[in-house]
Write an enzyme that holds these catalytic residues in place. Structure first.
Site, short mmCIF file in Angstrom:
data_model
loop_
_atom_site.label_atom_id
_atom_site.label_comp_id
_atom_site.label_asym_id
_atom_site.label_seq_id
_atom_site.Cartn_x
_atom_site.Cartn_y
_atom_site.Cartn_z
N GLU A 45 0.83 -1.21 0.00
CA GLU A 45 0.00 0.00 0.00
C GLU A 45 0.86 1.26 0.00
O GLU A 45 1.90 1.32 0.66
CB GLU A 45 -0.90 -0.01 1.24
CG GLU A 45 -1.85 1.17 1.32
CD GLU A 45 -2.73 1.13 2.57
OE1 GLU A 45 -3.78 1.79 2.57
OE2 GLU A 45 -2.36 0.44 3.56
N LYS A 135 -10.19 2.20 -2.41
CA LYS A 135 -10.31 1.66 -1.05
C LYS A 135 -11.61 2.08 -0.38
O LYS A 135 -11.91 3.27 -0.26
CB LYS A 135 -9.10 2.11 -0.22
CG LYS A 135 -8.99 1.49 1.16
CD LYS A 135 -7.72 1.95 1.85
CE LYS A 135 -7.52 1.30 3.21
NZ LYS A 135 -6.28 1.78 3.86
N CYS A 177 -5.46 -3.21 2.67
CA CYS A 177 -5.14 -3.04 4.08
C CYS A 177 -6.35 -3.16 5.02
O CYS A 177 -6.80 -4.26 5.31
CB CYS A 177 -4.42 -1.71 4.28
SG CYS A 177 -3.48 -1.61 5.85
#
Length: 300
Positions: A45, A135, A177
């Site tokens: 990331e 995300k 994540c």
């Protein structure tokens, strides 16, 4: 369709000195992945702009995409380009593969006060954009480390769509994540036919130590998918340390490859690592056939 492929997990310790330093590290890792005959490479990331809250220009964002495209094409591998702050990038499912150049990347008009999305762009082995994921779950939490409070939503807008894309080996889901803590997200990826999921990450030291392996194995087992988690791993500043321990977990919950040794002695999971392993999706199909958990669900 060949259901086996070699994947390279490119763990980094991204530096705050700037994008060029991190690009140089990335190029070295991808060169090693190519020599190891990897067909897919996955990056962590926020590898280019880790820890930086500056607003990046459209030209800078274009150049990131162009350079990633060139690297995928030069090394003839599929590239999951971690994540980067993209502001107004307009790729969407159904757009088809994009040839990448400064003239062909499409953008929508975005006002200066609109936040970028933390975006994972997937390139095929010809350097074309195959998919992009924004995300969905942003890390706003108080963690018992030197940083204390994290407020990702101060810098990024939330995405609203899970992403699964076709690859030469099967269907690949994409997460980033903090998504890992939300089982319904991975249920949605499996619902869309995901065989394996790539997860570029920057788990903190404090949370990664107790939850990283646990959550990767749980998501793999409960959805009968292969999880490929690629983490940042090391000290970025005296206040910021990430966990590392990039790994591949099969659908049975077994760790088939990881950074460092099995017992993580002397912080062996930290630092720059290239983890190379083969993923066999035929084995996954046998598991799903013999233990048809998906067919036994009572809540849809």
């Amino acid at each position: 369709m060949v259901r086996r492929f070699r994947v390279g997990l490119c763990q980094m310790v991204s530096q705050l000195e700037g994008v060029e330093t991190n690009f140089s590290t990335l190029e070295g890792l991808l060169g090693r992945a190519s020599k190891a005959n990897c067909q897919l490479a996955v990056l962590p990331e926020n590898l280019l702009t880790f820890g930086l809250k500056a607003r990046f220009t459209r030209d800078e964002q274009v150049q990131w995409l162009v350079r990633y495209s060139a690297l995928a094409r030069a090394h003839k591998l599929w590239l999951v380009a971690g994540s980067m702050p993209l502001h107004g990038f307009s790729w969407a499912d159904g757009d088809g593969d994009w040839e990448v150049s400064a003239d062909t990347i499409r953008w929508h008009d975005a006002s200066e006060d609109v936040k970028p999305f933390a975006t994972c762009v997937v390139f095929d082995d010809q350097g074309r954009i195959a998919s992009a994921y924004r995300k969905m779950h942003l890390f706003d939490a108080d963690v018992k480390d030197n940083m204390g409070a994290y407020r990702e939503s101060d810098s990024f807008a939330r995405g609203d769509m899970p992403v699964v894309c076709e690859t030469p080996w099967g269907r690949m889901g994409v997460g980033i994540c903090y998504d890992l803590r939300f089982p319904e997200y991975f249920r949605a990826l499996r619902q869309q036919g995901a065989d394996f999921v790539v997860l570029p990450s920057a788990f903190t030291w404090a949370t990664g130590k107790v939850h990283w392996e646990l959550l990767l194995r749980a998501r793999a087992v409960e959805n009968q998918i292969v999880m490929i988690g690629v983490n940042q791993g090391g000290e970025h500043t005296p206040q910021r340390k990430t966990w590392g321990d990039s790994m591949v977990v099969n659908g049975w919950g077994e760790i088939i490859a990881r950074a460092g040794d099995d017992k993580l002695l002397e912080d062996s999971q930290l630092g720059e690592h290239l983890v190379v392993t083969q993923v066999d999706l035929d084995e996954l199909e046998l598991l799903r056939r013999d233990m048809p958990v998906w067919n036994h669900r009572r809540l849809q």
